[in-house]
Design a protein around this motif. Sequence first.
Motif, PDB file in Angstrom:
ATOM      1  N   GLU A 107      34.694  46.034  45.020  1.00  0.00           N
ATOM      2  CA  GLU A 107      35.239  46.779  46.161  1.00  0.00           C
ATOM      3  C   GLU A 107      34.322  46.664  47.395  1.00  0.00           C
ATOM      4  O   GLU A 107      34.800  46.416  48.514  1.00  0.00           O
ATOM      5  CB  GLU A 107      35.397  48.253  45.764  1.00  0.00           C
ATOM      6  N   SER A 108      33.020  46.810  47.177  1.00  0.00           N
ATOM      7  CA  SER A 108      32.124  46.716  48.345  1.00  0.00           C
ATOM      8  C   SER A 108      32.090  45.283  48.862  1.00  0.00           C
ATOM      9  O   SER A 108      32.009  45.049  50.073  1.00  0.00           O
ATOM     10  CB  SER A 108      30.717  47.237  48.038  1.00  0.00           C
ATOM     11  N   VAL A 109      32.183  44.318  47.955  1.00  0.00           N
ATOM     12  CA  VAL A 109      32.197  42.911  48.396  1.00  0.00           C
ATOM     13  C   VAL A 109      33.431  42.684  49.283  1.00  0.00           C
ATOM     14  O   VAL A 109      33.339  42.084  50.354  1.00  0.00           O
ATOM     15  CB  VAL A 109      32.190  41.946  47.192  1.00  0.00           C
ATOM     16  N   ASN A 110      34.564  43.192  48.868  1.00  0.00           N
ATOM     17  CA  ASN A 110      35.788  43.020  49.662  1.00  0.00           C
ATOM     18  C   ASN A 110      35.647  43.669  51.048  1.00  0.00           C
ATOM     19  O   ASN A 110      36.039  43.076  52.069  1.00  0.00           O
ATOM     20  CB  ASN A 110      36.984  43.612  48.900  1.00  0.00           C
ATOM     21  N   LYS A 111      35.057  44.859  51.085  1.00  0.00           N
ATOM     22  CA  LYS A 111      34.858  45.517  52.396  1.00  0.00           C
ATOM     23  C   LYS A 111      33.953  44.665  53.282  1.00  0.00           C
ATOM     24  O   LYS A 111      34.149  44.555  54.495  1.00  0.00           O
ATOM     25  CB  LYS A 111      34.209  46.894  52.209  1.00  0.00           C
ATOM     26  N   LYS A 112      32.937  44.066  52.667  1.00  0.00           N
ATOM     27  CA  LYS A 112      31.995  43.247  53.434  1.00  0.00           C
ATOM     28  C   LYS A 112      32.658  41.951  53.923  1.00  0.00           C
ATOM     29  O   LYS A 112      32.373  41.477  55.017  1.00  0.00           O
ATOM     30  CB  LYS A 112      30.758  42.937  52.577  1.00  0.00           C
ATOM     31  N   VAL A 113      33.539  41.390  53.097  1.00  0.00           N
ATOM     32  CA  VAL A 113      34.248  40.167  53.512  1.00  0.00           C
ATOM     33  C   VAL A 113      35.098  40.483  54.756  1.00  0.00           C
ATOM     34  O   VAL A 113      35.090  39.733  55.739  1.00  0.00           O
ATOM     35  CB  VAL A 113      35.119  39.616  52.358  1.00  0.00           C
ATOM     36  N   HIS A 114      35.803  41.615  54.728  1.00  0.00           N
ATOM     37  CA  HIS A 114      36.595  42.010  55.903  1.00  0.00           C
ATOM     38  C   HIS A 114      35.693  42.238  57.108  1.00  0.00           C
ATOM     39  O   HIS A 114      36.010  41.816  58.225  1.00  0.00           O
ATOM     40  CB  HIS A 114      37.418  43.264  55.599  1.00  0.00           C
ATOM     41  N   ALA A 115      34.566  42.902  56.882  1.00  0.00           N
ATOM     42  CA  ALA A 115      33.633  43.170  57.987  1.00  0.00           C
ATOM     43  C   ALA A 115      33.108  41.859  58.567  1.00  0.00           C
ATOM     44  O   ALA A 115      32.954  41.725  59.787  1.00  0.00           O
ATOM     45  CB  ALA A 115      32.479  44.040  57.487  1.00  0.00           C
ATOM     46  N   ALA A 116      32.842  40.889  57.706  1.00  0.00           N
ATOM     47  CA  ALA A 116      32.354  39.589  58.189  1.00  0.00           C
ATOM     48  C   ALA A 116      33.386  38.985  59.138  1.00  0.00           C
ATOM     49  O   ALA A 116      33.055  38.562  60.257  1.00  0.00           O
ATOM     50  CB  ALA A 116      32.085  38.655  57.010  1.00  0.00           C
ATOM     51  N   ALA A 150      37.780  39.953  45.911  1.00  0.00           N
ATOM     52  CA  ALA A 150      37.043  39.611  47.139  1.00  0.00           C
ATOM     53  C   ALA A 150      37.995  39.254  48.273  1.00  0.00           C
ATOM     54  O   ALA A 150      37.742  39.568  49.435  1.00  0.00           O
ATOM     55  CB  ALA A 150      36.085  38.460  46.865  1.00  0.00           C
ATOM     56  N   LEU A 151      39.108  38.586  47.929  1.00  0.00           N
ATOM     57  CA  LEU A 151      40.025  38.075  48.962  1.00  0.00           C
ATOM     58  C   LEU A 151      41.135  39.064  49.322  1.00  0.00           C
ATOM     59  O   LEU A 151      41.923  38.809  50.242  1.00  0.00           O
ATOM     60  CB  LEU A 151      40.659  36.757  48.501  1.00  0.00           C
ATOM     61  N   GLU A 152      41.191  40.175  48.610  1.00  0.00           N
ATOM     62  CA  GLU A 152      42.252  41.169  48.805  1.00  0.00           C
ATOM     63  C   GLU A 152      42.412  41.546  50.286  1.00  0.00           C
ATOM     64  O   GLU A 152      41.440  41.904  50.957  1.00  0.00           O
ATOM     65  CB  GLU A 152      41.870  42.418  47.981  1.00  0.00           C
ATOM     66  N   GLY A 153      43.656  41.413  50.781  1.00  0.00           N
ATOM     67  CA  GLY A 153      43.949  41.866  52.152  1.00  0.00           C
ATOM     68  C   GLY A 153      43.613  40.875  53.255  1.00  0.00           C
ATOM     69  O   GLY A 153      43.849  41.155  54.427  1.00  0.00           O
ATOM     70  N   LEU A 154      43.077  39.713  52.903  1.00  0.00           N
ATOM     71  CA  LEU A 154      42.777  38.723  53.949  1.00  0.00           C
ATOM     72  C   LEU A 154      44.037  37.955  54.317  1.00  0.00           C
ATOM     73  O   LEU A 154      44.930  37.773  53.480  1.00  0.00           O
ATOM     74  CB  LEU A 154      41.736  37.708  53.452  1.00  0.00           C
ATOM     75  N   SER A 155      44.088  37.449  55.548  1.00  0.00           N
ATOM     76  CA  SER A 155      45.196  36.584  55.935  1.00  0.00           C
ATOM     77  C   SER A 155      44.967  35.194  55.336  1.00  0.00           C
ATOM     78  O   SER A 155      43.837  34.857  54.939  1.00  0.00           O
ATOM     79  CB  SER A 155      45.267  36.475  57.460  1.00  0.00           C
ATOM     80  N   GLU A 156      46.026  34.400  55.312  1.00  0.00           N
ATOM     81  CA  GLU A 156      45.888  33.025  54.806  1.00  0.00           C
ATOM     82  C   GLU A 156      44.850  32.260  55.632  1.00  0.00           C
ATOM     83  O   GLU A 156      44.029  31.522  55.098  1.00  0.00           O
ATOM     84  CB  GLU A 156      47.244  32.317  54.874  1.00  0.00           C
ATOM     85  N   LYS A 157      44.886  32.472  56.932  1.00  0.00           N
ATOM     86  CA  LYS A 157      43.943  31.780  57.825  1.00  0.00           C
ATOM     87  C   LYS A 157      42.494  32.138  57.468  1.00  0.00           C
ATOM     88  O   LYS A 157      41.601  31.280  57.463  1.00  0.00           O
ATOM     89  CB  LYS A 157      44.264  32.190  59.279  1.00  0.00           C
ATOM     90  N   GLN A 158      42.268  33.405  57.175  1.00  0.00           N
ATOM     91  CA  GLN A 158      40.910  33.830  56.807  1.00  0.00           C
ATOM     92  C   GLN A 158      40.487  33.230  55.469  1.00  0.00           C
ATOM     93  O   GLN A 158      39.359  32.749  55.319  1.00  0.00           O
ATOM     94  CB  GLN A 158      40.834  35.364  56.751  1.00  0.00           C
ATOM     95  N   VAL A 159      41.414  33.234  54.508  1.00  0.00           N
ATOM     96  CA  VAL A 159      41.068  32.677  53.191  1.00  0.00           C
ATOM     97  C   VAL A 159      40.635  31.218  53.328  1.00  0.00           C
ATOM     98  O   VAL A 159      39.692  30.766  52.665  1.00  0.00           O
ATOM     99  CB  VAL A 159      42.251  32.813  52.199  1.00  0.00           C
TER     100      VAL A 159
END
Length: 253
Positions: A107-116, A150-159
Amino acid sequence: MRKKIIAGNWKMNKVVSEAEQFLSEVKGNVPASEQVESVVCAPFVSLPALVEQAKGTDVKIAAQNMHFEDNGAFTGEVSPVMLKDLGVEYVVLGHSERRELFNETDESVNKKVHAAFNHELTPIVCVGETLDQREANETKSHVEKQVKAALEGLSEKQVKQVVLAYEPIWAIGTGKTATSEQANEVCTHIREVVKSAVSESAADAVRIQYGGSVKPANVDELLAQSDIDGALVGGASLEADSFLKLVEAGKHE
Ligand SMILES: O=C(CO)COP(=O)(O)O
């Protein structure tokens, strides 16, 4: 064709003067970034000097962790805003040492990926199984869970811009490398997970590194595998000569 990315993860090594010495030895000798991306993941205290020294060169600088909030009462933490302000381009997230020793969760990794992404930093997201999990035949299901979270909630472009690093924990710092077939098998699985969770074009674009006792002697064979697009290297990235050999290898493949 995915461009290879070779990243040296120094972990908690080198004082600032040693970091500067390293960069002065490598910065004029790495291949052009159109051929291979060369990244140095350094401790926070060395980042200002390294970013300054790397300007106008083909070396990119990464942090090894960050908080997911922009600022606030989080004593001892460093935020994505601070990294972006320095000129850092990449950030390693969810390294197994942080998951094991510092309570990093999916969960924290996913939040950090979004923050990045909110601050235009490119995340290098680490996943990987323990020896017990491998022996219990849980490697694929474990890595799949970590990648999806980790990838939850990212757009395709972000992935498409994420760098994933498959690092089997039993191969980190042990001298035990996964065979290139074992490494590729899991990287192929990760790509299939991205395909089913996101899209085929995201799976084709996302870069997947292998990490765990990579060195100049085994890097060619690893990089020759169909689904391995680079390496995340600890011990063998600490010496300039060795780091340069690793990035050279990325150029050939
Ligand atoms: O953890 C690693 C890189 O992030 C791998 O470390 P070693 O290359 O020292 O095994």
